[in-house]
Write a protein that holds these residues in place. Sequence first.
Motif, mmCIF file in Angstrom:
data_model
loop_
_atom_site.group_PDB
_atom_site.id
_atom_site.type_symbol
_atom_site.label_atom_id
_atom_site.label_comp_id
_atom_site.label_asym_id
_atom_site.label_seq_id
_atom_site.Cartn_x
_atom_site.Cartn_y
_atom_site.Cartn_z
ATOM 1 N N HIS A 1 0.822 -1.217 0.000
ATOM 2 C CA HIS A 1 0.000 0.000 0.000
ATOM 3 C C HIS A 1 0.856 1.268 0.000
ATOM 4 O O HIS A 1 0.387 2.327 0.436
ATOM 5 N N ARG B 1 2.462 4.673 -0.918
ATOM 6 C CA ARG B 1 2.014 5.790 -1.749
ATOM 7 C C ARG B 1 3.000 6.095 -2.861
ATOM 8 O O ARG B 1 2.602 6.389 -3.994
ATOM 9 N N TRP C 1 2.745 3.667 -5.648
ATOM 10 C CA TRP C 1 1.541 3.965 -6.419
ATOM 11 C C TRP C 1 1.808 5.105 -7.406
ATOM 12 O O TRP C 1 1.421 5.023 -8.567
ATOM 13 N N ALA D 1 -0.530 3.167 9.213
ATOM 14 C CA ALA D 1 -0.083 4.338 8.449
ATOM 15 C C ALA D 1 1.107 4.020 7.568
ATOM 16 O O ALA D 1 1.251 4.570 6.471
ATOM 17 N N ARG E 1 -7.145 4.515 -5.187
ATOM 18 C CA ARG E 1 -5.993 5.260 -4.677
ATOM 19 C C ARG E 1 -6.042 5.441 -3.165
ATOM 20 O O ARG E 1 -5.004 5.616 -2.525
ATOM 21 N N ASP E 2 -7.245 5.390 -2.584
ATOM 22 C CA ASP E 2 -7.353 5.573 -1.138
ATOM 23 C C ASP E 2 -6.745 4.411 -0.368
ATOM 24 O O ASP E 2 -6.503 4.516 0.844
ATOM 25 N N GLN E 3 -6.479 3.287 -1.040
ATOM 26 C CA GLN E 3 -5.862 2.154 -0.380
ATOM 27 C C GLN E 3 -4.340 2.206 -0.429
ATOM 28 O O GLN E 3 -3.676 1.308 0.098
ATOM 29 N N ARG F 1 -1.992 4.558 0.917
ATOM 30 C CA ARG F 1 -1.701 5.712 1.766
ATOM 31 C C ARG F 1 -0.514 5.466 2.693
ATOM 32 O O ARG F 1 -0.213 6.320 3.526
#
Length: 607
Positions: A94, A96, A99, A318, A137-139, A141
Amino acid sequence: MSVTVDGDKSVSVPQRMRRLLRGPRPESVPVVVGTACTVVGLIDVAAGVFPRFRHSRMHTLAEVLPGALGPFAAALSLSAGMLLLLLAHGLKRHKRRAWRAAVVLLPAGAAAQFAYRHSVVGVLVSLTLCYLLVRHRDQFRALPDPRSRWRALANFVLLGAGSLALGLVIVSVHPGRVVGDPSIADRLQHVLYGLFGVEGPVDYAGRTSWTVAYSLGALGLLTAVTTIYLAFRPEHPAARLTEDDESRLRALLETHGGRDSLGHFALRRDKAVVFSPSGKAAVCYRVVSGVMLAGGDPVGDVEAWPGAIERFMDEAKAHSWTPAVMGCSERGGEVWTRETGLTALELGDEAVVDVADFSLAGRAMRNVRQMVGRIERNGYETRVRRARDIGATELERIRRAAADWRGTDTERGFSMALGRIGDPADGDCVIATAHLPGSGDGPHGDLKAVLHFVPWGRDGMSLELMRRDRSADPGMNELLIVASLQAAGKLGIARVSLNFAMFRSALARGERLGAGPVLRCWRGLLIFLSRWFQIESLYKFNAKFRPRWEPRFVVFRTSRDLPRIGIAAMQAEGFVNLSLPRPFRSRSPHPCGHTLRSAPEHEVRAA
């Protein structure tokens, strides 16, 4: 209906239940996308390296690959494949930044396919994968892991070695096109030159020479670019215990330190800490290979533990770290599993001796009694004192002796080790020493062995390390443990925690009459592993002192995380060393003037 959590706020029961279920659980989309990137990356590499692959039955699947089948096809396939492989793990976690890189790379690959190959299938697959990333995209982070610029050197070494090996394959998979019969040395030289964009001694017929040259150049460029990026990106060092954190932890231990024998080990300065919202509890941890390792129970008020645990889980989520707890007590395991939904597994047992019940009398203690008597007859003397009662000169001699007697090349111990001796803030620690009068010619005088205990509340102490001179008589550790137990009453000590024995119950039950074949096989495996990990030897050493056994647990999310947690725990404890070679490592001195070290074989608390 509402309840008060950690004395800070009121939440409804349904909210509380949702909070208990919340945690860094893997979602399906990042895993699927990461796996897809891995598969596409491997196919990219295969298409760039093996010429027959592009004309085999896999040609239809290869249509989804970025790049052209012209002069730049191999280079583009290799570059895209390697980058996707590098990004895949970050996407699964996950991350960021992974991504962002994938969202840029996939449209670029789609554009390359359309421009060079007019591959509609390739464009659709790349854009579909990109759409899934943007849609979810919210996954993605997760914050970055701790890092330093040493990763640039590691990247250069690992990716350079991989490029060299892959380059040899590239040079060798065109046997029908090679001019002459170049040797292995010629091929290796051609790869080395090609990585720097220079033509080597191997020649090919037709356009194969261009294909090999562009492929090798792409590998060299990829190695250089990623190394430069890692070298110049901002550092994100691992968190360390600050002076304020240490002061707050000591205040909690002063009030609640008697709950857990491992509480004082939270003061290791290479750990980070999260506090509950009220500040009445804390969880100390270290991040190793993406695993967030906590040691022992939370520190502080039991009523405030849920708040600290929640902060710990939020921090893990986080950063997309894998949460794990090593060596918590039964009560701690109950709270961890209840508050997080994690699973607990018995890891072993801690040996605890009640001072009032300890005696050398009786048949069961005959071996220890005879060993201690023999050593005392040889002239050895023992001293058991608080660290604050030892002079600075003698304390420095003890510290240097313990460092010189270390038997391993790396520091060992994490969850059950403090990593320092003689710090001014650790005046309540107990140091037991063995001396042989008349043998003061050595570098450490008549000092022959050292035991270091840390406080366990107001009336207990917990064994932190054992060090001895290898030239001393056998039985130094037994001598000092007996001396410490006999002197404990004068120091106000009522209970002493000795070593931790991994899988103690399995070893004990497996040797009993009537043990089943599965248990016997498990015991046999543990005995075999004891050649490297001191499993059986620590159990037998502890059992000499007739202790009571307190179970300790490992807490984890799912069973598939256990191998990763096991490797991370062995790294943290010092049994697996994945650091840089010694010439490239820095030895960080401890604030009190010595380097963190560990105990030698058979002399470390954590098995």
